[in-house]
Every structure is written in C-alpha cells, then in structure tokens.
Scaffold this motif. Structure first.
Motif, short mmCIF file in Angstrom:
data_model
loop_
_atom_site.label_atom_id
_atom_site.label_comp_id
_atom_site.label_asym_id
_atom_site.label_seq_id
_atom_site.Cartn_x
_atom_site.Cartn_y
_atom_site.Cartn_z
N ARG A 71 0.82 -1.21 0.00
CA ARG A 71 0.00 0.00 0.00
C ARG A 71 0.86 1.26 0.00
O ARG A 71 0.55 2.23 -0.71
CB ARG A 71 -0.95 0.00 1.21
CG ARG A 71 -2.03 -1.07 1.14
CD ARG A 71 -3.17 -0.74 2.10
NE ARG A 71 -2.73 -0.71 3.48
CZ ARG A 71 -2.70 -1.75 4.29
NH1 ARG A 71 -3.09 -2.94 3.84
NH2 ARG A 71 -2.30 -1.63 5.54
N HIS A 72 1.92 1.25 0.79
CA HIS A 72 2.80 2.42 0.82
C HIS A 72 3.50 2.61 -0.52
O HIS A 72 3.58 3.72 -1.05
CB HIS A 72 3.83 2.29 1.94
CG HIS A 72 4.81 3.42 1.96
ND1 HIS A 72 6.14 3.26 1.63
CD2 HIS A 72 4.64 4.73 2.25
CE1 HIS A 72 6.75 4.43 1.72
NE2 HIS A 72 5.87 5.33 2.09
N GLY A 73 4.02 1.52 -1.09
CA GLY A 73 4.72 1.60 -2.36
C GLY A 73 3.81 2.09 -3.48
O GLY A 73 4.20 2.93 -4.30
N LEU A 74 2.59 1.58 -3.50
CA LEU A 74 1.64 1.98 -4.53
C LEU A 74 1.29 3.46 -4.40
O LEU A 74 1.20 4.18 -5.41
CB LEU A 74 0.38 1.12 -4.42
CG LEU A 74 -0.40 0.84 -5.71
CD1 LEU A 74 0.50 0.17 -6.74
CD2 LEU A 74 -1.60 -0.03 -5.42
N ALA A 76 8.59 7.02 -10.76
CA ALA A 76 7.41 6.16 -10.67
C ALA A 76 7.67 4.81 -11.34
O ALA A 76 7.34 3.75 -10.78
CB ALA A 76 6.21 6.85 -11.31
N ALA A 77 8.26 4.84 -12.54
CA ALA A 77 8.51 3.59 -13.27
C ALA A 77 9.48 2.69 -12.49
O ALA A 77 9.26 1.47 -12.39
CB ALA A 77 9.07 3.90 -14.65
N ASP A 78 10.54 3.27 -11.95
CA ASP A 78 11.51 2.47 -11.20
C ASP A 78 10.86 1.83 -9.98
O ASP A 78 11.12 0.66 -9.67
CB ASP A 78 12.69 3.35 -10.75
CG ASP A 78 13.59 3.76 -11.91
OD1 ASP A 78 13.47 3.15 -12.99
OD2 ASP A 78 14.39 4.69 -11.72
N ALA A 79 10.02 2.60 -9.28
CA ALA A 79 9.37 2.07 -8.09
C ALA A 79 8.34 1.00 -8.44
O ALA A 79 8.22 -0.01 -7.75
CB ALA A 79 8.73 3.20 -7.29
#
Length: 378
Positions: free
Chosen positions: A291-294, A309-312
């Motif tokens: 949830r935090h990552g998203l 954003a893409a890397d994460a």
C-alpha cells in the motif's frame, strides 16, 4: 545517580529515603506519595532510576512503571513490595530488582550496587533525554533470522529448534509466552516429558550463548512461561514498520522521507524459514509495503516524475509479480512517457502471467489500452 522514590505510606517513604541517603553518589531528586504527581514531574526531574511501591490505591506501582517506561524506557525501575507474589509481574516490566518490605539495609545496598554497575557499564542511561548506547544488537528477521554480535559476526545456533524458539520469542516481543504454547508449537509430536526436557535444553543453550556474547538479550522466566528481555536491540522488521507509521502525509515536503522508507524495506519477514506461525505477520507487513509503495508510485506519476514512478513500480512488481494493477499502471505510464514499445511488452507480460497463473485473460480495459497502443505503433 538521580533517584525518585514513590510510596503512599509516608513512614515507609521516609525510611527508604533515610537508608538511601547514607549511600555515596545517591541523589534523591523527588519523594512522592502521589503517583500522578510523580509522573507529572518525572520529565523535569530526569531520574536515572525509581524506587516504587507496588500496592498503592490510586495507581498501582505496576501501572505507574508501565506509564513511566512508556515516557522513557531508559529509566530503571526497582519495585518495593510487601508481597513477593508481585515479583514475576515486576520482571515482566523489565524491573532491575524488587525489594520486600521491610527493606533490609544489606539487601538495599545490593540493589544500589547493581544500579551503579549498570551506570558504569552504560546499560542505564542518565536522564529522560539521554543519548542511546553506542552499540545496538541487530536482529535480522528479513528474509531470514540472523543475530549479529558486537563484532558483526552472526550468532551460531546449536539446534534448529533453538533457532525457531528464539525466532518465535522475537515474533512475540514484549509478550510472555507460555511453556505449553512453545511445547505445542515446536514439539507437537513428542512425548510431553521428553518435549519439556528438549525445551529446557534449548532455553539453556540460548541463554548460555547470549551471555557469552554479551548481547543484552535474555529469555527470562515469566510466570509459567518466558519473556524476551532485550536492552538496546534493533529488529529490522519492527524498525521499518515504526519508521513507516511515523511518516506524515505524502507531499513535496515529505516525499524524500517516504522514498527513504520505501527503499529501506528489509524484505519479507522470515521468508526463508518454514515457520507456519510467521505467515500472518509476513502477509501483514507485505500489505503495508504494497500500500505504501503503490501510494508513492501514484504520487510520482501524478506529479510528472515518470522515471521515479517507473523504477518504483518495477521494484514493486518483482515483489508482487501477480499484482495486475501494477502491470496496468506501468502500461499507462510508459504510454504517457512516450515508450510505446515498453508499454506493449508490459501488456504481453501481463497476458502471459494471467494465463499461466490463473488461466485468465487481461481485463477489458487493459485489452482496449493494448489495442490503442498497437494502433499507434502501426
């Protein structure tokens, strides 16, 4: 050494104060008959230790100690009681010692000696805002259990059962665990008498190993079970969650801190061990991570930080390879950033994953997006 004394009996309070006053290097900075008042003044008085009566009508000494340690767990607690039945509960709160009334001078001197030795060794901090110890034992639980000694070397385990027993005590950190629970968990198919013998042997081996390594870790008796006692210990999974829960709302000012917590995720909890009891906690921490990552990915995407954003998203996808919404988010992001071929490959990867794992096809929205991408490429 700065001490606070607390007892609702004035005579007992004066008697204890008089005995302590005869000992060198002792400074009594506060004597109270009211625990609420003692709590209110503790921060300004900055005690190293408190001597507290357990049996008080307004607020028990155990409750007082619990609240005081919540303010600052560096303060050392010594309980004074007329009832030795309280001793076990006292040690559940990590008390240094407990004294039976009437307090004998020689017994009091022994307690003070223990306090002074801890002060010299650095295991008792001075004051509410004292600096942390320079060394902290590191317990790694992600993706496997590793305990490092002061030289950074991993601690060895005598048996597989001893390792799992300690892992479970770390898992239940701060909570006493009944012997019956450990027996059912670790030796379910062993004769009860033999199971208890093996459990006591494992406890003995762990205690001996911790004492030899001087790690500030111990398994102490707690009623009909055990309690993990640790001084200045860091546990990776718990530290990460603490940092996560301390985060403020995600915005331009807090973005860097959120990114730091995202990148510091230690991995999945006890993943490399086949411990059924760890599965619930593993999934709970994974859900927090997801949830935090998203949320961070979406924030970067919405603020035109496409690369971040893409890397994460890609990082999350390695950890959650069956999360369809991550595939779809990457398709949209790559298309928006002008990487049509990457967006199409992402759709194809989604299609393969859904078919092989679930026997399903991508959603209608994803298929329409793919058709639009394909039309752009032609």
């Amino acid at each position: 050494m700065r001490l606070i004394l607390l007892d609702d009996e004035p005579l007992a309070l004066r008697s204890l104060g008089a005995q302590l006053g005869k000992i060198d290097e002792i400074e009594i900075v506060g004597s109270f008959i009211n625990p609420v008042e003692a709590l209110a003044q503790a921060e300004s008085l900055k005690p190293d230790a408190v001597f507290v009566d357990i049996d008080m009508p307004q607020l028990s000494g155990l409750e007082f100690a619990d609240r005081l340690l919540a303010m600052d767990d560096s303060i050392t607690v010594v309980f004074v009681t007329a009832y030795d039945d309280y001793a076990i509960k006292a040690f559940e709160l990590n008390a240094l010692d407990y004294l039976l009334k009437p307090v004998h001078p020689s017994r009091l001197a022994l307690t003070v000696s223990r306090l002074q030795k801890q002060m010299v060794s650095g295991t008792v901090s001075s004051g509410l805002h004292a600096k942390p110890l320079s060394f902290k034992t590191a317990i790694q639980t992600c993706p496997c259990l590793v305990v490092e000694d002061k030289g950074g070397e991993p601690l060895s385990w005598r048996t597989v059962k001893a390792k799992e027993l300690f892992a479970y005590m770390v898992h239940k950190r701060g909570q006493p665990v009944r012997k019956e629970t450990l027996l059912e968990l670790l030796w379910p198919d062993v004769d009860e008498k033999k199971g208890y013998a093996q459990m006591y042997t494992a406890i003995y081996q762990l205690r001996k190993s911790f004492k030899k390594s001087d790690l500030g870790i111990d398994l102490v008796n707690s009623g009909d079970g055990y309690l993990l006692k640790e001084d200045s210990v860091t546990i990776d999974a718990f530290e990460w969650e603490k940092e996560l829960r301390a985060l403020q709302e995600l915005d331009a000012d807090t973005e860097e801190r959120h990114a730091s917590v995202f990148s510091s995720y230690p991995g999945d909890y006890l993943l490399e061990h086949d411990y059924d009891w760890a599965e619930g906690e593993r999934q709970r921490l994974r859900n927090l991570r997801y949830r935090h990552g998203l949320a961070l990915c979406r924030y970067w995407s919405e603020t035109n930080r496409g690369k971040e954003a893409a890397d994460a998203y890609e990082k999350l996808l390695t950890e959650f390879p069956y999360a369809e919404e991550i595939y779809e988010a990457l398709i949209v992001l790559y298309d928006r950033e002008g990487y049509g071929s990457l967006a199409m490959r992402q759709y194809e990867a989604l299609e393969i994953m859904l078919h092989s794992e679930f026997g399903e096809a991508p959603s209608e929205a994803a298929r329409k997006l793919y058709e639009q991408l394909r039309d752009k490429q032609q």
